[in-house]
Design a protein around this motif. Structure first.
Motif, mmCIF file in Angstrom:
data_model
loop_
_atom_site.group_PDB
_atom_site.id
_atom_site.type_symbol
_atom_site.label_atom_id
_atom_site.label_comp_id
_atom_site.label_asym_id
_atom_site.label_seq_id
_atom_site.Cartn_x
_atom_site.Cartn_y
_atom_site.Cartn_z
ATOM 1 N N ASN A 149 17.971 9.271 -16.105
ATOM 2 C CA ASN A 149 17.336 9.986 -14.841
ATOM 3 C C ASN A 149 16.076 9.143 -14.214
ATOM 4 O O ASN A 149 15.334 9.616 -13.791
ATOM 5 N N ILE A 150 15.836 8.049 -15.103
ATOM 6 C CA ILE A 150 14.576 7.177 -14.878
ATOM 7 C C ILE A 150 14.986 5.965 -14.232
ATOM 8 O O ILE A 150 15.757 5.152 -14.719
ATOM 9 N N PRO A 151 14.375 5.437 -13.090
ATOM 10 C CA PRO A 151 14.648 3.927 -12.608
ATOM 11 C C PRO A 151 14.073 3.278 -13.686
ATOM 12 O O PRO A 151 13.047 3.193 -14.183
ATOM 13 N N THR A 152 14.718 1.929 -13.937
ATOM 14 C CA THR A 152 14.420 1.028 -14.815
ATOM 15 C C THR A 152 13.391 0.133 -14.399
ATOM 16 O O THR A 152 13.159 0.185 -13.158
ATOM 17 N N PHE A 153 12.551 -0.555 -15.245
ATOM 18 C CA PHE A 153 11.616 -1.530 -14.645
ATOM 19 C C PHE A 153 12.453 -2.706 -14.009
ATOM 20 O O PHE A 153 11.737 -3.125 -13.023
ATOM 21 N N GLY A 154 13.641 -2.938 -14.240
ATOM 22 C CA GLY A 154 14.426 -4.020 -13.409
ATOM 23 C C GLY A 154 14.691 -3.694 -11.967
ATOM 24 O O GLY A 154 14.338 -4.349 -10.926
ATOM 25 N N GLN A 155 14.808 -2.397 -11.910
ATOM 26 C CA GLN A 155 15.140 -1.898 -10.526
ATOM 27 C C GLN A 155 13.692 -1.856 -9.648
ATOM 28 O O GLN A 155 13.588 -2.058 -8.452
ATOM 29 N N PHE A 156 12.751 -1.375 -10.471
ATOM 30 C CA PHE A 156 11.394 -1.236 -9.712
ATOM 31 C C PHE A 156 10.953 -2.737 -9.466
ATOM 32 O O PHE A 156 10.432 -2.840 -8.224
ATOM 33 N N LYS A 157 11.062 -3.651 -10.361
ATOM 34 C CA LYS A 157 10.697 -4.921 -9.955
ATOM 35 C C LYS A 157 11.579 -5.559 -9.110
ATOM 36 O O LYS A 157 11.042 -6.431 -8.074
ATOM 37 N N TYR A 158 12.916 -5.359 -8.936
ATOM 38 C CA TYR A 158 13.776 -6.033 -7.731
ATOM 39 C C TYR A 158 13.246 -5.616 -6.453
ATOM 40 O O TYR A 158 13.062 -6.146 -5.389
ATOM 41 N N TRP A 159 13.024 -4.129 -6.255
ATOM 42 C CA TRP A 159 12.492 -3.434 -5.115
ATOM 43 C C TRP A 159 11.296 -4.077 -4.672
ATOM 44 O O TRP A 159 11.066 -4.489 -3.523
ATOM 45 N N PHE A 160 10.200 -4.312 -5.693
ATOM 46 C CA PHE A 160 8.919 -5.131 -5.314
ATOM 47 C C PHE A 160 9.202 -6.347 -4.763
ATOM 48 O O PHE A 160 8.288 -6.778 -4.091
ATOM 49 N N SER A 161 9.951 -7.172 -5.590
ATOM 50 C CA SER A 161 10.252 -8.484 -5.062
ATOM 51 C C SER A 161 10.643 -8.555 -3.538
ATOM 52 O O SER A 161 10.246 -9.718 -2.951
ATOM 53 N N LYS A 162 11.111 -7.396 -3.265
ATOM 54 C CA LYS A 162 11.669 -7.590 -1.872
ATOM 55 C C LYS A 162 10.971 -7.211 -0.972
ATOM 56 O O LYS A 162 10.847 -7.596 0.158
ATOM 57 N N GLU A 163 10.144 -6.265 -1.227
ATOM 58 C CA GLU A 163 9.336 -5.212 -0.226
ATOM 59 C C GLU A 163 7.967 -5.573 -0.055
ATOM 60 O O GLU A 163 7.221 -4.990 0.631
ATOM 61 N N HIS A 164 7.356 -5.932 -1.260
ATOM 62 C CA HIS A 164 5.897 -5.988 -1.243
ATOM 63 C C HIS A 164 5.437 -6.933 -0.189
ATOM 64 O O HIS A 164 5.947 -7.883 0.165
ATOM 65 N N ASP A 165 4.151 -6.700 0.242
ATOM 66 C CA ASP A 165 3.258 -7.522 1.039
ATOM 67 C C ASP A 165 2.158 -8.192 0.280
ATOM 68 O O ASP A 165 1.265 -7.848 -0.312
ATOM 69 N N LEU A 166 2.639 -9.762 0.034
ATOM 70 C CA LEU A 166 1.801 -10.396 -0.939
ATOM 71 C C LEU A 166 0.362 -10.484 -0.130
ATOM 72 O O LEU A 166 -0.935 -10.425 -1.144
ATOM 73 N N LYS A 167 0.365 -10.499 1.156
ATOM 74 C CA LYS A 167 -1.251 -10.796 1.479
ATOM 75 C C LYS A 167 -2.091 -9.628 1.237
ATOM 76 O O LYS A 167 -3.234 -9.500 0.853
ATOM 77 N N LYS A 168 -1.174 -8.300 1.441
ATOM 78 C CA LYS A 168 -2.178 -7.176 1.288
ATOM 79 C C LYS A 168 -2.426 -6.976 -0.356
ATOM 80 O O LYS A 168 -3.517 -6.432 -0.609
ATOM 81 N N THR A 169 -1.603 -7.293 -1.215
ATOM 82 C CA THR A 169 -1.865 -7.213 -2.566
ATOM 83 C C THR A 169 -2.941 -8.225 -3.011
ATOM 84 O O THR A 169 -3.799 -7.910 -3.791
ATOM 85 N N VAL A 170 -2.976 -9.405 -2.583
ATOM 86 C CA VAL A 170 -4.146 -10.239 -3.059
ATOM 87 C C VAL A 170 -5.333 -9.851 -2.391
ATOM 88 O O VAL A 170 -6.449 -9.849 -3.340
ATOM 89 N N ILE A 171 -5.574 -9.303 -1.230
ATOM 90 C CA ILE A 171 -6.812 -8.806 -0.793
ATOM 91 C C ILE A 171 -6.998 -7.593 -1.466
ATOM 92 O O ILE A 171 -8.356 -7.327 -1.606
ATOM 93 N N ALA A 172 -6.140 -6.548 -1.983
ATOM 94 C CA ALA A 172 -6.582 -5.438 -2.491
ATOM 95 C C ALA A 172 -7.222 -5.693 -3.955
ATOM 96 O O ALA A 172 -7.743 -5.105 -4.458
ATOM 97 N N ARG A 173 -6.368 -6.693 -4.520
ATOM 98 C CA ARG A 173 -6.887 -7.145 -5.996
ATOM 99 C C ARG A 173 -8.154 -8.116 -6.098
ATOM 100 O O ARG A 173 -8.704 -8.053 -7.016
ATOM 101 N N HIS A 174 -8.156 -8.939 -5.179
ATOM 102 C CA HIS A 174 -9.296 -9.857 -5.347
ATOM 103 C C HIS A 174 -10.325 -9.904 -4.155
ATOM 104 O O HIS A 174 -11.183 -10.466 -4.122
ATOM 105 N N GLY A 175 -9.928 -9.108 -3.198
ATOM 106 C CA GLY A 175 -10.940 -9.216 -2.004
ATOM 107 C C GLY A 175 -10.640 -10.068 -0.965
ATOM 108 O O GLY A 175 -9.948 -11.059 -1.058
ATOM 109 N N GLU A 176 -11.179 -9.848 0.423
ATOM 110 C CA GLU A 176 -10.848 -10.482 1.272
ATOM 111 C C GLU A 176 -11.434 -11.763 1.408
ATOM 112 O O GLU A 176 -10.845 -12.847 1.827
ATOM 113 N N ASN A 177 -12.562 -11.958 1.017
ATOM 114 C CA ASN A 177 -13.431 -13.342 0.915
ATOM 115 C C ASN A 177 -12.516 -14.252 -0.066
ATOM 116 O O ASN A 177 -12.463 -15.274 0.172
ATOM 117 N N GLU A 178 -12.060 -13.926 -1.288
ATOM 118 C CA GLU A 178 -11.427 -14.384 -2.213
ATOM 119 C C GLU A 178 -10.192 -14.924 -1.678
ATOM 120 O O GLU A 178 -9.576 -16.283 -1.907
#
Length: 313
Positions: free
Chosen positions: A240-269
């Motif tokens: 009844n739990i989504p697997t890490f593979g399912q989560f990672k597959y969704w992430f690889s297709k849908e995530h916004d790389l620019k948004k992630t980098v800014i959120a984690r490192h800051g806009e200046n970086e």
């Protein structure tokens, strides 16, 4: 459009991931304009009215998610021996409130409910707080008679070893060995689960804490796929739990790389170290040609793979 149903469990979120506010839908009007909810985190809660538009807007803005796992799931299929032992008590409690809780939607009106309760108190000669206690247990427990079993929510046996039944269901945390051998199929990734994925990425991964993707997945499972037990919490069965593979597959297709980098490192970086490099033409996984924007340090051409970037692990 998200379909709301009676007994759906709604969880309100805040940016600080503080104490959850969780509600259950008790009733929906015929025009799908108004709903009645009750809080699952307030022991003194009464039913309250909300508009469907309010709920849909909160879901759209990611201020709320529909929990795929009901925290009171065990109320729907309790231990048969326990039910047999306490069935008389359960039926007696049910007879006390049956005519009240089945009087929908009038029972959800504060003034009308007060009148019904007072009449029942005179009829049966019991304290009205007893009526309210039974009604709350019925509503919070998923509108099932099993919620009226005496102390069933505390019947886990504190300090006792749990003996798994021969039902093929594994208790506790999902097994890494099972997942490694592909023996755990996961679940169908519905729109509700995709919403959980998005909220979890926003809460845990896209943050200055720079939590790895696997840890983000673990925190998501702990928060959204957890049942309540008498002496703590436990995860729902593997299937009844989504697997890490399912989560990672969704992430690889849908995530916004620019948004992630800014959120984690800051806009200046981002501007100094992960500036756009170029636009190039390539074939994606479906064989379609499209332009891709690359991000990386400006002093040398860095091409990030389409899978989860090692840089952000």
């Amino acid at each position: 459009m998200t379909i709301l149903m009676v007994n759906s469990v709604l969880e309100w979120l805040d940016e600080n991931d503080s104490l959850d506010s969780i509600e259950r839908i008790l009733w929906i009007d015929g025009k799908n304009e108004k709903i009645v909810i009750i809080s699952l985190t307030d022991s003194n809660a009464f039913p309250a009215w909300r508009s469907t538009l309010e709920i849909e807007l909160a879901l759209k803005e990611k201020r709320m998610v529909i929990r795929p796992v009901d925290p009171f799931m065990r109320m729907f299929s309790p231990n048969s021996d326990y039910v047999l032992k306490h069935s008389v008590h359960m039926e007696n409690n049910w007879r006390i409130i049956e005519s009240l809780v089945q009087n929908e939607p009038q029972i959800y009106d504060r003034n009308y409910r007060g009148m019904l309760v007072n009449n029942k108190v005179k009829e049966l000669g019991i304290h009205k707080m007893t009526l309210y206690k039974f009604m709350r247990r019925y509503w919070i427990g998923g509108k099932t008679k099993y919620a009226l079993l005496p102390n069933y929510h505390r019947s886990g046996g504190r300090g006792k070893e749990r003996i798994a039944k021969g039902d093929g269901i594994k208790r506790g945390r999902p097994s890494r060995v099972f997942k490694h051998n592909n023996e755990v199929p996961g679940v169908n990734v519905t729109e509700e689960i995709k919403s959980i994925f998005k909220v979890s990425i926003s809460m845990y991964y896209d943050s200055k804490m720079k939590i790895p993707l696997k840890r983000t997945y673990d925190k998501m499972i702990q928060k959204f796929f957890t049942l309540h037990e008498a002496n703590g919490k436990y995860l729902v069965p593997d299937t009844n739990i989504p697997t890490f593979g399912q989560f990672k597959y969704w992430f690889s297709k849908e995530h916004d790389l620019k948004k992630t980098v800014i959120a984690r490192h800051g806009e200046n970086e981002f501007n100094s170290s992960f500036a756009p490099l170029s636009s190039y033409s390539c074939l994606d996984r479906t064989g379609q040609t499209g332009n891709k924007v690359l991000y990386g340090p400006p002093q040398f051409p860095l091409i990030l793979p389409k899978r989860h970037p090692p840089l952000l692990e």
